[in-house]
Design a protein around this motif. Structure first.
Motif, PDB file in Angstrom:
ATOM      1  N   VAL A 521       5.633  -2.437  -0.940  1.00 52.59           N
ATOM      2  CA  VAL A 521       4.338  -1.733  -0.938  1.00 52.59           C
ATOM      3  C   VAL A 521       3.602  -2.120   0.341  1.00 52.59           C
ATOM      4  O   VAL A 521       3.015  -3.197   0.449  1.00 52.59           O
ATOM      5  CB  VAL A 521       3.504  -2.090  -2.193  1.00 52.59           C
ATOM      6  N   PRO A 524      -1.196  -0.369  -0.758  1.00 53.80           N
ATOM      7  CA  PRO A 524      -1.290   0.016  -2.171  1.00 53.80           C
ATOM      8  C   PRO A 524      -1.816   1.441  -2.330  1.00 53.80           C
ATOM      9  O   PRO A 524      -2.804   1.830  -1.707  1.00 53.80           O
ATOM     10  CB  PRO A 524      -2.278  -1.012  -2.752  1.00 53.80           C
ATOM     11  N   MET A 553       6.943   0.930 -11.958  1.00 53.19           N
ATOM     12  CA  MET A 553       5.770   0.531 -11.177  1.00 53.19           C
ATOM     13  C   MET A 553       4.464   0.855 -11.907  1.00 53.19           C
ATOM     14  O   MET A 553       3.493   0.096 -11.836  1.00 53.19           O
ATOM     15  CB  MET A 553       5.792   1.204  -9.801  1.00 53.19           C
ATOM     16  N   ASN A 556       3.848  -1.722 -14.500  1.00 47.84           N
ATOM     17  CA  ASN A 556       3.390  -2.981 -13.874  1.00 47.84           C
ATOM     18  C   ASN A 556       2.051  -2.832 -13.142  1.00 47.84           C
ATOM     19  O   ASN A 556       1.630  -3.748 -12.432  1.00 47.84           O
ATOM     20  CB  ASN A 556       4.449  -3.486 -12.873  1.00 47.84           C
ATOM     21  N   ASN A 557       1.406  -1.655 -13.287  1.00 47.00           N
ATOM     22  CA  ASN A 557       0.125  -1.378 -12.604  1.00 47.00           C
ATOM     23  C   ASN A 557       0.210  -1.543 -11.084  1.00 47.00           C
ATOM     24  O   ASN A 557      -0.733  -1.985 -10.443  1.00 47.00           O
ATOM     25  CB  ASN A 557      -0.998  -2.290 -13.155  1.00 47.00           C
ATOM     26  N   GLU A 558       1.365  -1.154 -10.510  1.00 45.00           N
ATOM     27  CA  GLU A 558       1.541  -1.260  -9.053  1.00 45.00           C
ATOM     28  C   GLU A 558       1.167   0.036  -8.342  1.00 45.00           C
ATOM     29  O   GLU A 558       0.976   0.040  -7.130  1.00 45.00           O
ATOM     30  CB  GLU A 558       3.004  -1.608  -8.722  1.00 45.00           C
TER      31      GLU A 558
END
Length: 647
Positions: A521, A524, A553, A556-558
């Motif tokens: 990343v 973000p 993702m 995982n709150n990415e």
């Protein structure tokens, strides 16, 4: 997916599949080998005993020791074949690509003559019952049917063929034993002295090695098909297979010894040792076994091409995996090319005796190249250097003798297989060269330098939005690099505004079943690079794989994948995904050396009729934009122009 942990153990089902897929070629050699050795010569005890002795020691030294005991150890996570062997050692010596290409192309050429040779030899047995029968249409029909059933995968074929081959080998055993009981003196041929005497003292004896070699031509296919069955199944089943083959050869020798002083005059020793009441059943079983002989080469050819694609030696043609079974593969384009080649061979040679004259020359070269590569494999595996040197010397001497004897076949039709091999090797060599030229001229830039520009573009509402998620397929290996052409496409060709820019790189690993990915990343919710590491046997379905990455993702709150359009965002609707694939074409702005121009024209010519990059990556056509970009290899010379002004 890792290699099947049971592949080093034998299983009942595995042994049956091994008999069905692997031993066809070597298992049907009794149909024609003794007939080829005797030829038009008068049968003498020295010739018969020497021939049987040569066959026994060739099968023992060449097939059993070299291939079954030694070379099967050099597996790449369960996969075999000359290119899998090259993959294991290529980091140490890049020049080894030369013997790898020669070996692979000669093996493929051999795959074109094996089906006509085996099927014709079997079907011609019908002439004993029906002397006037035209066998060619039957041979063409059988070969065509064999290539049609490839679509269903080798597991189905292997299960169907296994029981047939078991019956075939038992028939070889019984027929051979019946003759040995009548003439047990033939067992003296176990003594290598008789073989030595034939080669050294018999006039023209050495040249008979070309015909003797026919008994071991299937050994290379046995290694290529390793991935279909596993080492344990091959080694265990070979004990049974070799016993049946040797006893049948000794049986044919016993029959020939009884007929000393005669000429064969078109008779086939294989069918002569059959009782008359069994002849029709025997011919039927032999024909089925001959079809299976062809299967061994076809399966090996599919494996070989899939590995050649990964090594940039072959165009990215369509690969189909008919089942989830390990090692199953079908290559439509190669299937029909092989079929056309086989039909051409049948029409050109017409008779199996004429094919014998051409058969074996190409495969001798494959075996020599395997010896070179395996010797290097032993050398870098820290094996005692004297042992490596002895292996190399002994097998090079044996195979060079076979090659020298087989070179007599060149003018009798051997040139056909060598010409086919040369054409295949030319495609491989040119494809490799074109890829190296392309790679040399691809310019990569640091992605981090462009992050602020990408963010600005993403927020510039004066530019119409191209997609919520814009995904570029990239060849850049480094995780923070990207092709300069991609940056050009985003900012200059037609500015492409997106909420999130994704860059996807696919790395093909040396292992067959790897399925890993890494996410970098860089900014973000703005710039993300995903690198997939996929095994060379994994079908590249990037659409599906990327969806799985995005799901992980999100969990995982990415990343936030909801649409940025206000009305859609309030309803939590996922944004659209759009792929961009850059396809290069040869720019007119080039001033190339003639050879490089020829290579690149050949490359783009073949590329225009094979799979597009989008299809190769398994992308859904509805969400893909193919963008043509020029491959400028060298700009034309400085152009001097003179401006003319009005008076």
């Amino acid at each position: 997916m890792s290699m099947d942990k049971h592949s080093k153990k034998a299983s009942a089902a595995g042994l049956l599949v091994a008999l069905g897929i692997i031993y066809g070629d070597i298992g049907t050699s009794p149909l024609y080998t003794m007939q080829a050795i005797i030829g038009n010569e008068r049968i003498t005890p020295d010739l018969v005993y020497g021939a049987v002795s040569c066959i026994f020691w060739t099968l023992s030294l060449q097939t059993s020791l070299k291939y079954v005991i030694l070379i099967l150890r050099a597996d790449n996570n369960g996969e075999g074949g000359i290119l899998a062997l090259y993959t294991l050692i290529r980091k140490n010596a890049r020049w080894l690509i030369v013997p790898a290409i020669i070996g692979a192309s000669t093996l493929l050429a051999d795959g074109i003559i094996t089906p006509p040779m085996s099927v014709s030899s079997a079907i011609e047995g019908l002439r004993i019952i029906y002397p006037e029968i035209d066998t060619m249409p039957i041979v063409i029909g059988i070969i065509t049917l064999l290539f049609i059933i490839q679509i269903f995968g080798t597991m189905l074929v292997g299960r169907a063929f296994g029981p047939v081959m078991t019956v075939w080998f038992l028939m070889l055993l019984v027929l051979g034993l019946a003759q040995i009981v009548d003439h047990p003196e033939i067992l003296k041929a176990l003594n290598p002295y008789y073989g030595f005497k034939l080669l050294v003292t018999q006039p023209q004896g050495f040249w008979l090695l070309g015909a003797v070699f026919l008994c071991t031509t299937g050994a290379e296919a046995l290694y290529s098909d390793l991935g279909h069955c596993g080492i344990g199944n091959i080694r265990t089943s070979w004990i049974f297979v070799k016993s049946c083959l040797v006893i049948n050869y000794f049986g044919q020798g016993a029959w020939l010894a009884v007929h000393a002083g005669e000429l064969l005059d078109g008779r086939k020793p294989f069918y002569e040792i059959m009782p008359g009441w069994w002849l029709l059943a025997g011919i039927s079983i032999a024909t089925m076994a001959a079809v299976i002989a062809s299967q061994a080469l076809i399966s090996g050819s599919f494996t070989l091409i899939s590995e050649a694609i990964r090594l940039n030696l072959w165009p990215k043609v369509r690969l189909i995996y008919p089942s989830n079974q390990k090692g199953q593969l079908y290559v439509p384009s190669l299937n029909w090319l092989l079929w056309a080649g086989c039909i051409g061979i049948v029409l050109y040679f017409q008779e199996s005796t004429r094919m014998e004259a051409a058969y074996g020359l190409a495969i001798t070269l494959t075996m020599i190249m395997t010896t070179i590569l395996f010797s290097y494999y032993l050398f870098v595996s820290k094996v005692n250097k004297i042992v490596v040197f002895l292996f190399f010397l002994v097998y090079l001497a044996i195979e060079m003798s076979f090659l020298a004897a087989n070179l007599l076949k060149f003018s009798h039709g051997g040139w056909v297989t060598l010409l086919l091999a040369l054409a295949i090797a030319a495609v491989m060599g040119l494809w490799l060269k074109a890829n190296s030229i392309k790679l040399r001229l691809t310019e990569f830039v640091d992605l981090k330098r462009h992050i602020s520009s990408l963010k600005e573009l993403s927020n510039d509402i004066s530019i119409p939005k191209y997609a919520t998620h814009l995904i570029f397929m990239s060849n850049a290996v480094k995780e923070d690099e990207i092709e300069s052409k991609i940056i050009y496409s985003i900012f200059q060709k037609r500015p492409k505004r997106a909420d999130i820019f994704w860059f996807v790189h696919v790395e093909t690993t040396n292992e067959p079943y790897t399925m890993d990915y890494h996410v970098n990343v860089l900014a973000p919710d703005d710039v993300i690079k995903v690198t997939f590491r996929l095994g060379f046997r994994i079908e590249q379905r990037i659409n599906l794989f990327l969806r799985k990455v995005v799901e992980d993702m999100v969990i995982n709150n990415e990343v936030d994948v909801t649409s940025r359009y206000e009305s859609l965002n309030r309803q939590s609707i996922m944004g659209d995904f759009r792929f961009v694939v850059l396809e290069r074409f040869l720019s007119v702005e080039n001033d190339l050396p003639w050879f490089e121009e020829f290579v690149m024209k050949f490359y783009f010519g073949i590329k225009s009729v094979t799979n597009s990059e989008a299809k190769w990556f398994g992308l859904d056509n509805s969400s893909v934009k193919i963008e043509k970009v020029p491959l400028v290899i060298r700009h034309g010379k400085n152009i001097r122009m003179h401006r003319v002004y009005d008076n």
